[in-house]
Design an enzyme around this catalytic site. Structure first.
Site, short mmCIF file in Angstrom:
data_model
loop_
_atom_site.label_atom_id
_atom_site.label_comp_id
_atom_site.label_asym_id
_atom_site.label_seq_id
_atom_site.Cartn_x
_atom_site.Cartn_y
_atom_site.Cartn_z
N CYS A 9 60.03 44.27 33.96
CA CYS A 9 60.54 43.01 33.90
C CYS A 9 61.86 42.50 33.12
O CYS A 9 62.02 43.50 32.46
CB CYS A 9 59.23 42.18 33.45
SG CYS A 9 59.58 40.37 32.68
N CYS A 48 54.87 39.80 29.54
CA CYS A 48 54.91 38.25 29.37
C CYS A 48 54.20 37.71 30.54
O CYS A 48 54.17 36.41 30.46
CB CYS A 48 56.55 37.86 29.32
SG CYS A 48 57.02 38.19 31.03
N THR A 95 30.39 47.30 52.47
CA THR A 95 30.30 47.58 51.06
C THR A 95 29.25 48.50 50.70
O THR A 95 28.22 48.47 51.08
CB THR A 95 30.06 46.28 50.15
OG1 THR A 95 30.37 46.83 48.95
CG2 THR A 95 29.20 45.51 50.33
N HIS A 98 38.63 41.08 42.90
CA HIS A 98 39.27 42.32 42.41
C HIS A 98 40.83 42.07 42.46
O HIS A 98 41.50 42.96 42.40
CB HIS A 98 38.87 43.36 43.13
CG HIS A 98 37.39 43.92 42.68
ND1 HIS A 98 36.69 44.85 43.36
CD2 HIS A 98 36.58 43.58 41.81
CE1 HIS A 98 35.43 45.07 42.91
NE2 HIS A 98 35.33 44.12 41.79
N CYS A 100 61.84 41.17 30.61
CA CYS A 100 61.83 41.29 29.04
C CYS A 100 61.56 42.82 28.77
O CYS A 100 61.27 43.08 27.52
CB CYS A 100 60.34 40.41 28.76
SG CYS A 100 58.91 41.31 29.27
N ASN A 112 37.77 43.12 48.34
CA ASN A 112 39.10 43.84 48.74
C ASN A 112 40.26 42.99 48.13
O ASN A 112 40.28 42.09 47.71
CB ASN A 112 38.95 43.69 50.39
CG ASN A 112 38.00 44.41 50.91
OD1 ASN A 112 37.29 45.22 50.26
ND2 ASN A 112 37.63 44.21 52.25
C1 BV8 Z 1 33.81 46.09 34.43
C2 BV8 Z 1 40.44 47.08 42.79
C3 BV8 Z 1 33.57 45.65 32.15
C4 BV8 Z 1 41.66 47.93 42.28
C5 BV8 Z 1 38.57 48.29 42.39
C6 BV8 Z 1 30.54 54.01 34.30
C7 BV8 Z 1 31.95 54.58 34.06
C8 BV8 Z 1 32.95 53.40 34.12
C9 BV8 Z 1 32.78 52.24 34.54
C10 BV8 Z 1 31.43 51.81 35.03
C11 BV8 Z 1 30.29 52.64 34.93
N1 BV8 Z 1 29.38 52.10 35.22
C12 BV8 Z 1 29.58 50.81 35.63
C13 BV8 Z 1 30.92 50.72 35.16
C14 BV8 Z 1 31.60 49.56 35.50
C15 BV8 Z 1 32.52 49.86 36.82
C16 BV8 Z 1 31.67 50.31 38.01
O1 BV8 Z 1 30.96 49.50 38.49
N2 BV8 Z 1 31.95 51.40 38.41
C17 BV8 Z 1 31.07 52.12 39.44
C18 BV8 Z 1 32.02 52.56 40.44
C19 BV8 Z 1 29.90 52.84 38.75
N3 BV8 Z 1 33.06 48.34 36.98
C20 BV8 Z 1 34.10 47.95 36.23
O2 BV8 Z 1 34.82 48.72 35.64
C21 BV8 Z 1 34.53 46.58 36.71
N4 BV8 Z 1 34.62 46.07 35.21
O3 BV8 Z 1 32.79 46.40 34.46
O4 BV8 Z 1 34.44 45.61 33.15
C22 BV8 Z 1 34.04 44.74 31.05
C23 BV8 Z 1 33.01 43.96 30.54
C24 BV8 Z 1 33.47 43.13 29.78
C25 BV8 Z 1 34.79 43.19 29.20
C26 BV8 Z 1 35.64 44.06 29.61
C27 BV8 Z 1 35.29 44.98 30.36
C28 BV8 Z 1 35.69 46.27 37.45
C29 BV8 Z 1 35.50 47.07 38.88
C30 BV8 Z 1 36.56 46.80 39.93
C31 BV8 Z 1 37.20 47.89 40.17
N5 BV8 Z 1 38.32 47.91 41.06
N6 BV8 Z 1 39.46 48.01 43.15
C32 BV8 Z 1 42.25 48.81 43.64
O5 BV8 Z 1 41.59 48.46 44.82
O6 BV8 Z 1 43.02 49.60 43.69
S1 BV8 Z 1 36.98 49.13 42.64
C33 BV8 Z 1 37.05 49.37 44.45
O7 BV8 Z 1 35.60 49.49 44.82
C34 BV8 Z 1 37.46 48.18 45.62
O8 BV8 Z 1 37.86 46.90 44.84
C35 BV8 Z 1 36.43 48.12 46.43
O9 BV8 Z 1 36.49 47.06 47.00
C36 BV8 Z 1 35.20 48.18 45.49
C37 BV8 Z 1 33.90 48.46 45.89
O10 BV8 Z 1 34.01 49.38 47.10
P1 BV8 Z 1 33.52 49.08 48.36
O11 BV8 Z 1 34.69 47.87 48.71
O12 BV8 Z 1 32.20 49.04 48.58
O13 BV8 Z 1 34.25 50.14 49.23
P2 BV8 Z 1 33.47 51.62 49.60
O14 BV8 Z 1 34.42 52.35 50.12
O15 BV8 Z 1 32.67 52.01 48.39
O16 BV8 Z 1 32.40 51.25 50.89
C38 BV8 Z 1 32.87 51.07 52.15
C39 BV8 Z 1 31.58 50.85 52.98
O17 BV8 Z 1 31.95 50.41 54.21
C40 BV8 Z 1 30.98 51.96 53.01
O18 BV8 Z 1 29.38 51.65 52.91
C41 BV8 Z 1 31.01 52.38 54.61
O19 BV8 Z 1 29.66 52.87 55.27
C42 BV8 Z 1 31.19 50.93 55.09
N7 BV8 Z 1 31.82 51.08 56.25
C43 BV8 Z 1 32.99 51.60 56.70
N8 BV8 Z 1 33.42 51.60 57.81
C44 BV8 Z 1 32.76 50.30 58.53
C45 BV8 Z 1 31.91 49.82 57.31
N9 BV8 Z 1 31.02 49.20 57.59
C46 BV8 Z 1 31.20 48.32 58.97
N10 BV8 Z 1 32.05 48.57 59.50
C47 BV8 Z 1 32.93 49.64 59.39
N11 BV8 Z 1 33.71 49.75 60.36
ZN ZN Z 2 57.85 40.49 31.16
#
Ligand code: BV8
Ligand code: ZN
Length: 246
Positions: free
Chosen positions: A148, A130, A188, A119, A150, A102
């Site tokens: 910025c 910059c 998650t 994240h 810059c 989160n």
């Molecule tokens: C990387 C930050 C590579 C920003 C986020 C195909 C295409 C494109 C990309 C990929 C692909 N396959 C794999 C990838 C890689 C990709 C990825 O994993 N995609 C997935 C979707 C397939 N990952 C990336 O791109 C990562 N980087 O791989 O870089 C690389 C390698 C080398 C060199 C350069 C680059 C970066 C991933 C980070 C993305 N950023 N967010 C923002 O928030 O604005 S992702 C976003 O999803 C959030 O961060 C969030 O935290 C994260 C995970 O989601 P969850 O937290 O699990 O939330 P979600 O809603 O899914 O689930 C909630 C859960 O809670 C549910 O299960 C629900 O039932 C439950 N719930 C609800 N209420 C409750 C509850 N549980 C308990 N109590 C409750 N009350």
């Molecule tokens: Zn700057």
């Protein structure tokens, strides 16, 4: 067959190191929309359109506005009973680590002192040219992406799709996972990589895995105990039981 509450309590009573691996669901009861669950923001918007750098370069104001909206929701949000129970559990277990996906800063606001933000954090921003940081409240709450001095664009300090996670934070999170006795996996969907690798790493190093979620997930079949329900309703009671038996 998943373990009973008695077995879970025993594991927690014996535990010295506990890691809480959390996702958007732990903040749902604070009024913060999840990404993929029912009512999740991704249902309406596509991550590809918003949480990635190209989208930001193509339309900085639209992406910035989305983050400003999420910040405005956060301004009125409070840490909930689950965040607070995790923070207070630092008085129950010898080592407590929060590894969160989160960006909402609610674990810190709840009082947790050992947090790895895989994240990034929505309250931090930096210049893409910059790298000067402009954190809240320095950044005006306007809906155009600010510039910025810059001349570079200012962006949120969050990890977008296709971007690397902060290396030291990810490695420290892996270390915590490999050395913990119990890992809670809370709120998650465990579909975003490489963060979603953390629970499997803990399991392979002998940790006892406890999932708390309102519905089964991709990793439910791999955990030792799966507690179905809201984190804010399940976690405080469970940790209070541990505390009263210590
Ligand atoms: C990387 C930050 C590579 C920003 C986020 C195909 C295409 C494109 C990309 C990929 C692909 N396959 C794999 C990838 C890689 C990709 C990825 O994993 N995609 C997935 C979707 C397939 N990952 C990336 O791109 C990562 N980087 O791989 O870089 C690389 C390698 C080398 C060199 C350069 C680059 C970066 C991933 C980070 C993305 N950023 N967010 C923002 O928030 O604005 S992702 C976003 O999803 C959030 O961060 C969030 O935290 C994260 C995970 O989601 P969850 O937290 O699990 O939330 P979600 O809603 O899914 O689930 C909630 C859960 O809670 C549910 O299960 C629900 O039932 C439950 N719930 C609800 N209420 C409750 C509850 N549980 C308990 N109590 C409750 N009350
Ligand atoms: Zn700057």
């Amino acid at each position: 067959m998943k373990d009973t509450r008695e077995k879970i309590l025993q594991k927690l009573l014996d535990a010295e190191s506990v890691v809480y691996f959390t996702g958007a669901g732990i903040s749902a009861e604070s009024g913060i929309a999840t990404f993929r669950g029912a009512g999740g923001i991704w249902n309406k918007l596509k991550p590809e359109e918003l949480a990635n750098f190209d989208a930001f370069l193509r339309n900085p104001d639209m992406v910035w506005e989305w983050y400003q909206y999420r910040r405005s929701v956060l301004k009125d949000a409070q840490p909930n009973a689950a965040h607070l129970a995790i923070a207070q559990s630092e008085n129950i277990f010898q080592n407590v680590t929060v590894v969160t996906q989160n960006v909402d800063n609610l674990h810190k606001r709840a009082g947790s002192t050992n947090i790895y933000e895989l994240h990034g954090n929505i309250e931090r921003n930096f210049c893409v040219r910059c790298h000067t940081y402009y954190n809240l409240p320095d950044v005006p709450f306007e809906n155009k992406a600010p510039k910025c001095e810059c001349g570079g664009l200012i962006r949120p300090d969050v990890v977008w799709f296709g971007e690397m996670l902060p290396q030291e934070i990810f490695s420290a999170s892996e270390d915590a996972a490999m050395n913990c006795d119990v890992m809670f996996i809370i709120g998650t969907s465990a579909v975003v990589y490489p963060a979603a690798r953390i629970p499997g790493l803990a399991r392979r190093h002998g940790a006892y895995l406890i999932e708390i979620n309102i519905e089964p997930t991709e990793i439910s079949y791999t955990v030792d105990a799966s507690l179905m329900g809201k984190a804010g309703e399940i976690l405080p009671g469970l940790l209070n039981d541990v505390k009263s038996r210590k």
